[in-house]
Design a protein around this motif. Structure first.
Motif, PDB file in Angstrom:
ATOM      1  N   GLY A 191      38.465 -22.997 -24.158  1.00  0.00           N
ATOM      2  CA  GLY A 191      36.341 -22.884 -24.082  1.00  0.00           C
ATOM      3  C   GLY A 191      36.390 -23.964 -25.003  1.00  0.00           C
ATOM      4  N   ALA A 192      37.033 -23.229 -26.784  1.00  0.00           N
ATOM      5  CA  ALA A 192      36.562 -24.324 -27.631  1.00  0.00           C
ATOM      6  C   ALA A 192      37.199 -25.992 -27.944  1.00  0.00           C
ATOM      7  CB  ALA A 192      37.460 -23.583 -28.973  1.00  0.00           C
ATOM      8  N   VAL A 193      37.818 -26.068 -26.984  1.00  0.00           N
ATOM      9  CA  VAL A 193      38.333 -27.674 -26.602  1.00  0.00           C
ATOM     10  C   VAL A 193      36.729 -28.203 -25.961  1.00  0.00           C
ATOM     11  CG1 VAL A 193      39.876 -28.886 -24.889  1.00  0.00           C
ATOM     12  CG2 VAL A 193      41.228 -27.614 -26.529  1.00  0.00           C
ATOM     13  N   MET A 194      36.449 -27.109 -24.612  1.00  0.00           N
ATOM     14  CA  MET A 194      35.843 -27.105 -24.262  1.00  0.00           C
ATOM     15  C   MET A 194      34.501 -28.273 -25.020  1.00  0.00           C
ATOM     16  SD  MET A 194      36.843 -28.505 -21.370  1.00  0.00           S
ATOM     17  CE  MET A 194      37.848 -29.341 -21.683  1.00  0.00           C
ATOM     18  N   ILE A 195      34.039 -27.604 -25.666  1.00  0.00           N
ATOM     19  CA  ILE A 195      32.586 -27.824 -26.763  1.00  0.00           C
ATOM     20  C   ILE A 195      33.199 -29.023 -27.434  1.00  0.00           C
ATOM     21  CG2 ILE A 195      31.987 -26.706 -28.932  1.00  0.00           C
ATOM     22  CD1 ILE A 195      32.337 -23.431 -27.621  1.00  0.00           C
ATOM     23  N   GLY A 196      33.811 -29.265 -28.151  1.00  0.00           N
ATOM     24  CA  GLY A 196      35.024 -30.360 -28.861  1.00  0.00           C
ATOM     25  C   GLY A 196      34.326 -31.408 -27.492  1.00  0.00           C
ATOM     26  N   ALA A 197      35.091 -31.170 -26.727  1.00  0.00           N
ATOM     27  CA  ALA A 197      34.880 -32.647 -25.690  1.00  0.00           C
ATOM     28  C   ALA A 197      33.463 -32.893 -25.272  1.00  0.00           C
ATOM     29  CB  ALA A 197      36.027 -32.190 -23.879  1.00  0.00           C
ATOM     30  N   ALA A 198      32.665 -31.298 -24.747  1.00  0.00           N
ATOM     31  CA  ALA A 198      31.362 -31.833 -24.370  1.00  0.00           C
ATOM     32  C   ALA A 198      30.168 -32.565 -25.083  1.00  0.00           C
ATOM     33  CB  ALA A 198      30.688 -30.814 -25.295  1.00  0.00           C
ATOM     34  N   TRP A 199      30.717 -32.211 -26.841  1.00  0.00           N
ATOM     35  CA  TRP A 199      30.514 -32.654 -28.146  1.00  0.00           C
ATOM     36  C   TRP A 199      30.558 -34.584 -27.897  1.00  0.00           C
ATOM     37  CZ3 TRP A 199      32.518 -35.246 -32.399  1.00  0.00           C
ATOM     38  CH2 TRP A 199      32.565 -35.941 -32.972  1.00  0.00           C
ATOM     39  N   ALA A 200      32.073 -34.883 -28.065  1.00  0.00           N
ATOM     40  CA  ALA A 200      32.421 -36.583 -27.862  1.00  0.00           C
ATOM     41  C   ALA A 200      31.871 -36.467 -26.384  1.00  0.00           C
ATOM     42  CB  ALA A 200      33.959 -36.303 -27.295  1.00  0.00           C
ATOM     43  N   HIS A 201      31.537 -36.665 -25.595  1.00  0.00           N
ATOM     44  CA  HIS A 201      30.918 -36.812 -24.201  1.00  0.00           C
ATOM     45  C   HIS A 201      29.677 -37.071 -24.655  1.00  0.00           C
ATOM     46  CE1 HIS A 201      34.762 -37.641 -21.994  1.00  0.00           C
ATOM     47  NE2 HIS A 201      35.107 -36.326 -22.338  1.00  0.00           N
ATOM     48  N   THR A 202      29.409 -36.316 -25.085  1.00  0.00           N
ATOM     49  CA  THR A 202      27.318 -36.096 -25.930  1.00  0.00           C
ATOM     50  C   THR A 202      26.913 -37.712 -26.130  1.00  0.00           C
ATOM     51  OG1 THR A 202      26.748 -33.996 -25.410  1.00  0.00           O
ATOM     52  CG2 THR A 202      25.509 -34.725 -26.525  1.00  0.00           C
ATOM     53  N   ARG A 203      27.827 -38.107 -27.503  1.00  0.00           N
ATOM     54  CA  ARG A 203      28.057 -39.172 -28.612  1.00  0.00           C
ATOM     55  C   ARG A 203      27.787 -40.430 -27.326  1.00  0.00           C
ATOM     56  NH1 ARG A 203      31.432 -38.955 -33.548  1.00  0.00           N
ATOM     57  NH2 ARG A 203      30.298 -41.162 -33.673  1.00  0.00           N
ATOM     58  N   LEU A 204      28.604 -40.516 -26.792  1.00  0.00           N
ATOM     59  CA  LEU A 204      29.592 -41.364 -25.477  1.00  0.00           C
ATOM     60  C   LEU A 204      28.551 -41.767 -24.872  1.00  0.00           C
ATOM     61  CD1 LEU A 204      33.389 -40.582 -26.116  1.00  0.00           C
ATOM     62  CD2 LEU A 204      31.971 -42.238 -27.133  1.00  0.00           C
ATOM     63  N   ARG A 205      27.450 -40.498 -24.431  1.00  0.00           N
ATOM     64  CA  ARG A 205      26.322 -40.756 -23.600  1.00  0.00           C
ATOM     65  C   ARG A 205      27.509 -40.195 -22.303  1.00  0.00           C
ATOM     66  NH1 ARG A 205      24.605 -43.921 -27.601  1.00  0.00           N
ATOM     67  NH2 ARG A 205      21.806 -42.636 -28.400  1.00  0.00           N
ATOM     68  N   GLU A 206      27.759 -39.300 -22.261  1.00  0.00           N
ATOM     69  CA  GLU A 206      28.043 -39.101 -20.186  1.00  0.00           C
ATOM     70  C   GLU A 206      27.834 -38.266 -20.197  1.00  0.00           C
ATOM     71  OE1 GLU A 206      32.556 -42.266 -21.223  1.00  0.00           O
ATOM     72  OE2 GLU A 206      32.213 -40.227 -21.609  1.00  0.00           O
ATOM     73  N   PRO A 207      26.964 -37.444 -19.466  1.00  0.00           N
ATOM     74  CA  PRO A 207      26.804 -36.631 -19.044  1.00  0.00           C
ATOM     75  C   PRO A 207      27.059 -35.797 -17.899  1.00  0.00           C
ATOM     76  CG  PRO A 207      24.841 -38.371 -17.856  1.00  0.00           C
ATOM     77  CD  PRO A 207      25.810 -38.928 -19.586  1.00  0.00           C
ATOM     78  N   ALA A 208      27.738 -37.065 -17.209  1.00  0.00           N
ATOM     79  CA  ALA A 208      28.719 -36.059 -15.855  1.00  0.00           C
ATOM     80  C   ALA A 208      29.757 -35.715 -16.541  1.00  0.00           C
ATOM     81  CB  ALA A 208      29.577 -37.681 -14.824  1.00  0.00           C
ATOM     82  N   SER A 209      30.653 -36.041 -17.278  1.00  0.00           N
ATOM     83  CA  SER A 209      31.516 -35.700 -18.345  1.00  0.00           C
ATOM     84  C   SER A 209      31.346 -34.121 -19.501  1.00  0.00           C
ATOM     85  CB  SER A 209      32.140 -36.391 -19.531  1.00  0.00           C
ATOM     86  OG  SER A 209      32.866 -37.772 -18.625  1.00  0.00           O
ATOM     87  N   VAL A 210      29.983 -33.845 -19.807  1.00  0.00           N
ATOM     88  CA  VAL A 210      29.369 -33.179 -19.797  1.00  0.00           C
ATOM     89  C   VAL A 210      29.679 -32.072 -18.766  1.00  0.00           C
ATOM     90  CG1 VAL A 210      27.811 -32.362 -21.796  1.00  0.00           C
ATOM     91  CG2 VAL A 210      28.501 -34.438 -22.051  1.00  0.00           C
TER      92      VAL A 210
END
Length: 121
Positions: free
Chosen positions: A82-101
């Motif tokens: 779950g913590a990894v997914m928080i970091g991944a969502a942060w990264a994908h948000t920065r990259l403007r990738e809503p599907a990945s978020v």
């Protein structure tokens, strides 16, 4: 509830075993080409460490319930993912990738379900 927990655990284990193996063995360029775009914002030592933890978590989601010992590792592994997914969502948000978020959110939800299922069950 047991069947639902097993389904969630096996799904998380499969996803993170594949993701961890790829991130542990592939070069940055290959990972980006295969869709692991979230790694773009992290240095490779962080990516490799995260990959190793994903592989360990995949084992901890399945092995303790099967062998009947160390069952406390399963919710801990799910919480870590779950913590990894928080970091991944942060990264994908920065990259403007809503599907990945959205995918990160679903995996986060599955991990939370496993944690709660083991703590409350």
């Amino acid at each position: 509830m047991t069947s639902a927990l097993w389904a969630a655990q096996l799904t998380l284990a499969a996803v993170f075993a594949a993701s961890g193996a790829a991130k542990l063995t592939m070069a940055r360029e290959r990972l980006l080409a295969t869709g692991q775009t979230g790694i773009a914002v992290f240095p490779m030592p962080v990516v490799r460490f995260t990959a190793a933890m994903e592989l360990l978590a995949a084992v901890a989601l399945v092995a303790p319930p099967l062998i009947g010992t160390g069952r406390f590792f399963t919710p801990l592994a799910a919480a870590g993912l779950g913590a990894v997914m928080i970091g991944a969502a942060w990264a994908h948000t920065r990259l403007r990738e809503p599907a990945s978020v959205a995918v990160n959110a679903v995996l986060f939800g599955l991990a939370g379900f496993v944690v709660l299922g083991h703590l409350l069950g």
